[in-house]
Design an enzyme around this catalytic site. Structure first.
Site, PDB file in Angstrom:
ATOM      1  N   LYS A 109      45.059   5.141  49.218  1.00 30.31           N
ATOM      2  CA  LYS A 109      46.116   5.892  48.543  1.00 30.31           C
ATOM      3  C   LYS A 109      47.475   5.398  49.050  1.00 30.31           C
ATOM      4  O   LYS A 109      47.685   5.270  50.251  1.00 30.31           O
ATOM      5  CB  LYS A 109      45.948   7.385  48.823  1.00 30.31           C
ATOM      6  N   ARG A 115      40.538  29.065  37.638  1.00 29.86           N
ATOM      7  CA  ARG A 115      39.179  28.575  37.814  1.00 29.86           C
ATOM      8  C   ARG A 115      38.336  29.514  38.677  1.00 29.86           C
ATOM      9  O   ARG A 115      37.124  29.338  38.777  1.00 29.86           O
ATOM     10  CB  ARG A 115      39.231  27.179  38.443  1.00 29.86           C
ATOM     11  N   GLU A 131      38.444  26.116  43.794  1.00 29.80           N
ATOM     12  CA  GLU A 131      39.062  27.433  43.806  1.00 29.80           C
ATOM     13  C   GLU A 131      38.057  28.573  43.640  1.00 29.80           C
ATOM     14  O   GLU A 131      38.209  29.632  44.273  1.00 29.80           O
ATOM     15  CB  GLU A 131      40.127  27.520  42.702  1.00 29.80           C
TER      16      GLU A 131
END
Length: 613
Positions: free
Chosen positions: A275, A387, A359
């Site tokens: 990343k 969610r 979540e």
């Protein structure tokens, strides 16, 4: 590169040169507009390789989350639009099919890509069509339960489908000694898979050969399970596992994608990437450069300091509470810094839990903690909390558990657009039995309301607050259901949260014309106390209710229902909200104006009410 077709004609050296140019392009453009930088720098070679092998105008490339689609957009005819990235009316920072035929599906939340891709693959088969389907999912999104539901079904389906696991943080395959590392390297070469194909063809032509192949396959599988256990997770689901592959070797990636394409079955290609690759500041601190505002390329420093925000105030106050009460725990879902919990995580690591992009699991875990006497505080973005709705009902509310939700990014959030605005929680949280929803409009109110939520209120509690800092209103409206911020007899404006700033500004504009408007602020939107509503709105002839949420089920409708039941309907009632459509990207001020929620529009609406008979 003017089109994806140009990418297909590149040789190896030209492909590498293109990747270098794309990295420079990304850093330069995102430094001007802000956006998701580190994740896009990590997928440059992978995206180029995909476009060398597939035609995304026909083949379907499904992004997971989608914030890593910038390279894809630059390669599909939208490079010249990057100066409008994430701006009102400009290029979206997420895949949007209405922008281009190359964008297969809207993506803004994690873990759904395999399910969506499988749906597309099954539709292709049912319709008798011929195209390829790919799902590009990160290792973080792989932690969400939905991704495993999709993988389990996709592997068993037999549908030709390629799942690309972009592993830039979590190691799926533990290294077990030198032989394991050697086998991993071997399995990441195209030659290995070509040898497998020829070996299988050679031996399966006769009964004896089939028996030899079956025996050697069993031996190989047993050895692999002991030395490369990670790969068997996917293979047990029905996938052909390929990799791990160097995600920054564009030529090997291209060759592996060709092999995966030609297998015509469920394939999982495991790719290791870095990343922030290629930009030192982003590579050293990928979390900091995940989502950035405009910054100086040479120094990596933001052009504008962020200052104190509702999120940081929440984090500081929660840490102060937790240091006095060892029952209090902080929970987040892969948003430590974004929810202001970095300091808490360092100070009280044993009572801090990052559940990853999960979540629903986070809400259910909080229910378990609360059942056993802890006080869990789950800091979560409003749009992501959606969610966990089933868990709020079944695990928290049904058991009437004291779970505290810090609902961050409530209301309009700006440049991330439709998938990230927190415009639904006023409705869905108010439907949860026993839920209390508090709405601070200032830092002072956030501090007090968080104390109330943790220490005083029974059952589930949500404290909802916006992204960014406070406005002109910096007072504390107290513990009552309503707070009167300004008196006036000509009309009343009722609102909650930081929209009080627009309401107060509208009252100032109206005062310049001699119109006196009462400004009322709701401190909590659930439960709504009928008695308090009657008292606050008694005698009100003209009422405007101002909200940055959807119309159906909004607070204004519930207020209107209470007034109707009490036969107290005002002569004129105006509900100003987002109506029935998703809000696009843009600055919050631009969106306020677009939906008529800004001070000028509110003042105009009040004047219109005054002119009605």
């Amino acid at each position: 590169m003017d089109s994806p077709a140009d990418v297909k004609g590149l040789n190896e050296n030209q492909a590498r040169q293109l990747c270098a140019e794309l990295r420079d392009f990304l850093v330069r453009e995102v430094s001007r507009t802000g956006g998701h930088l580190a994740s896009n720098l990590g997928v440059v070679e992978l995206t180029v390789a995909i476009h060398r092998v597939f035609d995304t105008s026909v083949d379907r490339l499904v992004f997971d989350v989608g914030h890593q689609c910038y390279v894809h957009k630059a390669l599909t005819g939208r490079r010249e639009l990057f100066d409008t990235l994430r701006q009102f009316g400009g290029l979206s920072g997420f895949p949007k099919p209405w922008e281009s035929v190359h964008d297969a599906f809207i993506a803004g939340h994690a873990s759904n890509s395999v399910s969506v891709a499988l749906g597309m693959a099954r539709a292709r088969t049912l319709q008798g069509k011929d195209y390829h389907v790919l799902a590009l999912i990160g290792d973080g999104a792989m932690g969400g339960g939905l991704s495993f539901e999709g993988l389990n079904d996709a592997g068993a389906s037999g549908e030709p489908l390629i799942v690309i696991l972009n592993d830039n943080g979590m190691s799926i395959d533990p290294n077990v000694g030198g032989l394991s590392r050697h086998l991993s390297r071997l399995r990441s070469t195209p030659e290995y898979y070509e040898f497998k194909r020829r070996y299988r063809q050679m031996l399966t032509g006769s009964q004896t050969g089939k028996r030899v192949y079956a025996m050697s396959h069993d031996v190989k599988t047993a050895l692999k399970k002991s030395l490369l256990p990670g790969s068997t997770v996917f293979e047990n689901m029905g996938f052909t596992y390929m990799g791990p592959v160097d995600g920054h070797d564009v030529e090997t990636l291209t060759q592996m994608l060709v092999l995966a394409r030609d297998m015509r079955r469920p394939v999982l290609l495991h790719v290791h990437t870095v990343k922030g690759k290629g930009y030192p500041y982003a590579q050293q601190e990928p979390g900091k450069y995940h989502g950035v505002g405009p910054f100086d390329v040479e120094t990596g420093k933001p052009l504008k300091s962020s200052g104190e925000s509702f999120s940081t105030v929440f984090g500081h106050e929660l840490l102060d509470l937790a240091q006095k009460d060892d029952r209090i725990c902080a929970v987040t879902a892969a948003m430590v810094d974004g929810t202001g919990l970095t300091e808490f995580a360092h100070a009280l690591p044993k009572r801090f839990f990052d559940v990853g992009i999960a979540e629903g699991h986070g809400v259910a875990m909080c229910a378990g903690m609360a059942q056993q006497g802890m006080v869990p505080v789950f800091a979560v973005y409003s749009s992501f909390l959606q969610r966990g709705y089933d868990m709020l009902l079944h695990d928290v509310a049904l058991n009437h558990l004291h779970v505290v939700l810090g609902v961050d990014r409530a209301g309009l959030v700006g440049a991330d657009g439709e998938t990230h605005h927190g415009c639904f929680d006023p409705m869905y949280l108010s439907q949860v039995p026993g839920m209390t929803v508090l709405c601070p409009a200032s830092f002072a109110e956030l501090r007090r309301m968080l104390h109330r939520a943790v220490e005083e209120i029974d059952g589930p509690v949500a404290v909802r607050y916006p992204r960014g800092g406070q406005g002109r209103y910096r007072e504390d409206g107290g513990d009552g259901a309503f707070a009167c911020l300004r008196e006036g007899e000509d009309a009343a404006i009722l609102t909650y949260g930081i929209l009080v700033n627009q309401a107060l500004d509208a009252a100032d504009l109206l005062a310049q014309k001699g119109i006196r408007v009462r400004v009322l602020k709701l401190n909590q939107i659930c439960p709504l106390d009928s008695g308090a509503v009657k008292e606050a709105l008694s005698g009100t002839e003209r009422l405007l209710v101002l909200e940055d949420c959807m119309a159906t089920g909004c607070v204004g409708q519930r207020i209107a229902a209470i007034l109707a039941q009490e036969r107290m309907e005002p002569r004129c009632l105006t509900l100003k909200n987002l109506g029935g459509r998703f809000a696009p990207q843009g600055t919050v001020d631009q969106l306020y104006k677009a939906f008529g929620l800004d001070a000028r529009s509110v003042a105009d609406s009040v004047e219109e009410m005054l002119h009605e008979q």
